[in-house]
Write an enzyme that holds these catalytic residues in place. Structure first.
Site, PDB file in Angstrom:
ATOM      1  N   GLY B  47       1.939  -2.153   6.495  1.00  0.00           N
ATOM      2  CA  GLY B  47       1.754  -2.259   5.056  1.00  0.00           C
ATOM      3  C   GLY B  47       2.271  -1.003   4.403  1.00  0.00           C
ATOM      4  N   THR B  48       2.646  -1.114   3.146  1.00  0.00           N
ATOM      5  CA  THR B  48       3.332   0.031   2.576  1.00  0.00           C
ATOM      6  C   THR B  48       2.620   0.729   1.418  1.00  0.00           C
ATOM      7  OG1 THR B  48       4.754  -1.621   1.604  1.00  0.00           O
ATOM      8  CG2 THR B  48       5.613  -0.410   3.458  1.00  0.00           C
TER       9      THR B  48
END
Lengths: 276, 276
Positions: B47-48
């Protein structure tokens, strides 16, 4: 060495049951009623910190009478069982029936084992479903019996006279306000007279289907109780103490008005509102 | 639940921490695994970008929806912002699978404490529990499965929103104003640096955070921008004294469309004013 007296198993169990029953009957009664939107639990409890009614999980509540340390242990075990199951599987996999079973097994084992003192507790496990027909109310006794109750039930001291009072007056599908009024009236009822219990000495909590949050458990605060109870009895002291209570009865004739009160509280967290 | 008596450990008073209880009772359910050799960085999606900022009376956290695996887009509609309880929320960057499990454990931890103790943890207490959970993941982080959360909440005592950033060892740092975490956070923070004002209102701050996420997506391939064709928009969670709420998609979509319309005129976004 002296020979121990022979005690028949029947006598042994009877003694243990008498012991547990005696302990339970010393306490106050606790009632549980199904109403249109869920289940309400009410008890006379002057302590604001030591609860008899508590949240177990999203749709499951626990209510107990008897020895505090014993039912507190059961309550904590219930929270742990439920959270463990919800974490390992899914929130929907936590059921009241499963919890009632676990309690029944535990209480039954303790009651019939010679080594342990029987628990002096009686308890409710309530679970609400999507509609009133799906609501479940289990009553568990000190020896691990489970009774699937319908509509209403009372436990603790004076449970019989309180239960009798409820039996005569209980109606299905009542509003929350009516259910609370009936519950409180029942708690104050004895065979000889009826007394009024002050709102501050009451512990009332509900499983409310209408809550928007997944956690449906909600405590009814004393201020709200004064409003609900005051609107029927409308005793002068109540009106003087709480100016808001004066306005509330005036609004009550409108049919929708009673519903507005509980919905107001909905933004609060279910256990401990930190912003008071 | 269990078919027989509740295990003794469940009935023993003691910890009110679910994570501690889980560690003692069912360590296999913890979101950590036995050491396996090698670097695991690319075996699972990442996830960013998450951003968060405070405004008078509350705090807002927002995250993009993309998860990547190596050079591929693994998920377009991932949730990386979660309410952890009524008054707090957590956003996650890093190894997605472990992060989501970590959040689930954290949510259960807060709810469990609330039910056992009958009161909520302080905001510091919540942040501290999250530290412990992140620290527990350190061995996995060493192998590339890093999880770095961003924690926000409303502090009723100080009557304001608070933000806590973390490092992979569980170190926690309270942030003032705004911050970001994840691969695109460098660009998001640069954007926030120019656009953020402490006196922005809720709507203004939502717009600024969407701008920041747009800037992150503009320069970081692992961060996803608003996806107009699939109608996927960043998740925005607002927490005030009234509790937390995730903004409905339509509300975020309106802001995002506005941002995109502005970018069609000026691709680099709003100009920060130069002081004379």
């Amino acid at each position: 060495m002296s020979t121990p007296f022979y005690v028949s198993p029947e006598q042994l169990m009877r003694d243990r049951a008498d012991f547990a029953r005696k302990g339970i009957s010393r306490g106050r009664a606790l009632v549980s009623l199904q109403y249109a939107d869920g289940i309400v639990f009410a008890s006379e409890n002057p302590s604001a910190a030591l609860h008899k009614v508590s949240e177990i999980y999203d749709r499951i509540a626990f209510a107990a009478v008897g020895r505090y340390n014993e039912f507190e242990n059961l309550r904590i075990a219930g929270v742990r069982l439920a959270d463990m199951r919800g974490y390992a599987y899914d929130r929907r996999d936590v059921t009241g029936r499963g919890l009632a079973n676990a309690y029944a097994q535990t209480l039954g084992t303790i009651f019939s084992s010679g080594g342990e003192k029987p628990y002096e507790v009686e308890l409710f496990v309530g679970e609400i479903g999507d509609s009133a027909e799906d609501d479940q109310l289990y009553r568990l006794t000190y020896d691990g019996q489970v009774v699937d109750e319908h509509g209403f039930a009372a436990i603790g001291g004076a449970a019989e006279s309180v239960g009798g009072y409820l039996k005569e007056r209980y109606t299905k599908g009542a509003s929350l306000e009516d259910a609370i009024r009936l519950a409180v009236a029942a708690l104050g009822h004895t065979d000889t007279d009826d007394r009024e219990i002050a709102a501050k000495d009451l512990e009332v909590a509900v499983l409310d289907r209408n809550r928007t949050q997944p956690r449906k458990f909600r405590r009814i605060r004393p201020a709200t109780l004064v409003e609900i109870l005051g609107s029927v009895t409308a005793t002068p002291p109540v009106e003087e103490a709480k100016p808001t209570a004066v306005e509330a009865p005036a609004e009550k004739p409108v049919d929708e008005a009673p519903l507005a009160t509980p919905v107001d509280d909905d933004g609060d967290p279910p256990i401990a509102p930190p912003l008071d | 639940m269990t078919e027989s008596r509740i295990p003794a450990a469940y009935m023993t008073p003691g910890t009110s921490s679910f994570a501690d209880f889980l560690t003692a009772q069912s360590p296999d359910l913890l979101p950590r695994h036995n050491a396996v050799p090698g670097n695991l960085t690319d075996i699972a999606p990442h996830g960013t970008t998450i951003v968060a900022a405070t405004f008078p009376g509350g705090v807002i956290i927002a995250g993009d929806r993309r998860a990547t695996q190596g050079n591929l887009i693994a998920e377009r509609d991932m949730r990386k912002v979660f309410p952890s309880d009524e008054y707090s929320a957590v956003g996650i960057a890093g190894s997605a699978g472990i992060a989501v499990e970590l959040v689930k454990l954290f949510q259960t931890e807060l709810e469990h404490y609330e039910k056992i103790e009958g009161t909520t943890l302080s905001i510091e207490g919540k942040a501290s529990r999250l530290s412990a959970l992140v620290r527990g993941n350190l061995p996995m982080a060493m192998q590339g499965l890093v999880v770095v959360p961003l924690f926000v909440g409303f502090d009723p005592d100080a009557a304001k929103g608070k933000i806590y950033g973390y490092d992979p060892t569980g170190g926690r740092y309270e942030q003032t104003g705004y911050t970001g975490v994840g691969s695109g956070s460098l660009f998001a923070k640069g954007s926030l640096k120019k656009l953020y004002r402490p006196d922005l209102d809720e709507a203004g701050l939502v717009a600024v955070l969407i701008q920041a996420l747009y800037d992150a997506a503009d320069d970081d391939s692992a961060t996803g921008g608003p996806d107009l064709s699939r109608r996927l928009f960043p998740l925005v969670h607002v927490i005030t004294a009234d509790g937390g709420r995730t903004l409905p998609d339509a509300e975020v979509a309106a802001v995002a469309e506005n941002v995109i319309a502005g970018r069609l005129q000026r691709p680099d976004g709003p100009i920060a004013e130069l002081e004379a």
